[in-house]
Write an enzyme that holds these catalytic residues in place. Structure first.
Site, PDB file in Angstrom:
ATOM      1  N   HIS A 175       0.873  -0.180   0.550  1.00 17.37           N
ATOM      2  CA  HIS A 175      -0.109   0.283   0.030  1.00 17.37           C
ATOM      3  C   HIS A 175       0.984   1.185   0.177  1.00 17.37           C
ATOM      4  CE1 HIS A 175      -4.008  -0.304   0.679  1.00 17.37           C
ATOM      5  NE2 HIS A 175      -4.040  -2.129   0.549  1.00 17.37           N
ATOM      6  N   PRO A 207      -3.627   4.616  17.752  1.00 17.65           N
ATOM      7  CA  PRO A 207      -3.739   3.972  16.375  1.00 17.65           C
ATOM      8  C   PRO A 207      -3.865   4.397  15.135  1.00 17.65           C
ATOM      9  CG  PRO A 207      -6.057   2.970  17.571  1.00 17.65           C
ATOM     10  CD  PRO A 207      -4.991   4.161  18.312  1.00 17.65           C
TER      11      PRO A 207
END
Ligand code: APR
Length: 404
Positions: free
Chosen positions: A84, A306
């Site tokens: 990615h 996160p």
């Protein structure tokens, strides 16, 4: 209380290194030690099936892939991982893509579900004749400031064992017991509650775009991250203390479509919600992350929000630094690296914390219409505009997002 079985020194099969916890930190460390033929024992309170199916992170930074590849631990992710290199930002002012793989050091992420990585690491560890005991909860750590630390643990059948060893690696995460074994006056503890919470969702649905998508919306942030060809991770900013069960399937997708501007960019590909939970954005750093013969690794050492997918990557980096230090000491009689474990890791931990904090401010404007909130949202828009238009901003983003 079952029979106490005390395992006496090396001649009687005492592990040199005792590792508490079989997450990414403990398993990478165990594999590095086994590769150097150092005997270690991993004690994990959950069952093997549980840790091999626990869906968590999945965005592996280039440095993590390098460490795993260099140590013969990357076969699965090189075979099944997806690269990615693009982030997409959707705001009231429009949408833009940032191909971070062509910025900064030109590095990309590999998307590989953490549970698949954990499965690979366990299989490799056992192949390297590593010793691991599942359903074995470590109850206490003792004498970690002496040459003979020991632990008490309880196995699924209620048996209580005591293991002594030469070194303890506390890889038992944010809810483990290792952190607590460091006396209050032996370490500085830094905490921050970022005041933001996310409804974390796992959907049985293919990704709706070939990018990590971040949406900034008046209703709050929304995020889209691939996990595998058929599983997608979504986040929805929600009020603190929110009950995840209060969100119906319909409401979840309606809110995701709304915040992701589905009417403009195409509807998201829906699917069954497999998992849901609320994550409160908070950070925690301990300094130092070693005390006597106890070394903290991963979430046991520091907790990071996160917002920039750093947690698992920091865990692997620290396991690599500690593994190298222990091997150099036990096989090469050089204690330098081991003594410098904390000093080597903390600057990178803080850089990751700084960038995660920057991401939280990028993605979350304060709610409300008071002057302060309106001004801060103005700053947020300016930051996004700089990211859209400024090459140096994009290089800064890329270097920190996939690097450190
Ligand atoms: N005894 C034995 N095992 C324990 C104990 C205990 N007292 N307490 C916790 N454990 C185990 C947990 O069951 C878990 O499997 O320790 C393991 C810790 O693993 P993680 O929480 O995955 O922590 P870590 O290896 O540091 O990886 C951290 O990975 O989960 C992601 O995003 C997350 O950033 C995080 C990163």
């Amino acid at each position: 209380m079952g029979q106490i079985t005390r395992n006496r020194p090396a001649s009687e099969n005492r592990p040199t290194i005792l590792i508490v916890g079989a997450g990414p930190a403990g398993l990478v460390l165990g594999n590095l030690l086994r590769a150097a033929d150092i005997d270690c024992l991993i004690l994990e309170r959950q069952s093997r099936a549980h840790v091999e199916h626990r869906a968590r992170a999945g965005y592996l930074a280039a440095n993590t892939v390098r460490i795993l590849t260099d140590n013969g631990l990357a076969a699965g992710l090189l075979r099944n991982g997806q690269q990615h290199d693009t982030c997409m930002f959707r705001t009231d002012h429009g949408s833009f893509e940032l191909r971070y793989g062509s910025r900064g050091r030109g590095e990309v992420h590999t998307v590989y579900p953490q549970q698949d990585l954990v499965r690979d690491l366990i299989a490799e560890y056992l192949d390297r004749s590593g010793d691991i005991r599942f359903e074995t909860r470590v109850r206490d750590l003792n004498d970690v400031d002496t040459k003979q630390p020991w632990v008490t643990c309880e196995s699924a059948d209620g048996e209580v064992h005591q293991w002594s060893c030469e070194y303890v690696a506390g890889c038992d995460g944010q809810h483990g017991i290792s952190r607590g074994a460091v006396p209050a006056d032996a370490a500085q503890r830094y905490r921050r509650d970022h005041g933001v919470s996310w409804l974390a969702l796992l959907a049985q649905a293919p990704q709706s775009m070939a990018a990590v998508a971040y949406a900034v919306h008046a209703n709050g942030f929304a995020g889209h991250m691939a996990r595998s060809p058929s599983i997608t991770r979504y986040y929805l900013q929600c009020p603190r203390g929110h009950d995840p069960a209060s969100w119906s399937h319909e409401r979840i997708w309606e809110e995701l479509h709304l915040r992701m501007r589905g009417e403009l960019h195409g509807r998201l590909r829906e699917g069954q919600i497999l998992e849901r939970g609320v994550v409160d954005m908070s950070s925690y750093v301990m300094d130092p992350i070693q005390y006597g013969r106890l070394f903290l690794v991963g979430d046991a050492a520091s907790l990071i929000s996160p917002s920039a997918a750093k947690g698992a990557n920091l865990a692997v980096m620290e396991a690599d630094v500690l593994g190298k230090g222990l091997v150099a000491h036990l096989k090469g009689d050089d204690e330098q690296q081991l003594r410098g474990y904390s000093a080597a890791c903390l600057p990178r931990v803080w850089r990751a914390q700084e960038f995660s904090h920057w991401m939280i401010n990028l993605l979350h404007g304060p709610m409300g219409d008071d002057d302060e909130a309106v001004f801060l949202r103005g700053l947020q828009h300016a930051r996004l505009e700089s990211l859209r238009t400024s090459r140096s901003y994009q290089d800064f983003f890329a270097e920190n997002y996939v690097g450190i």
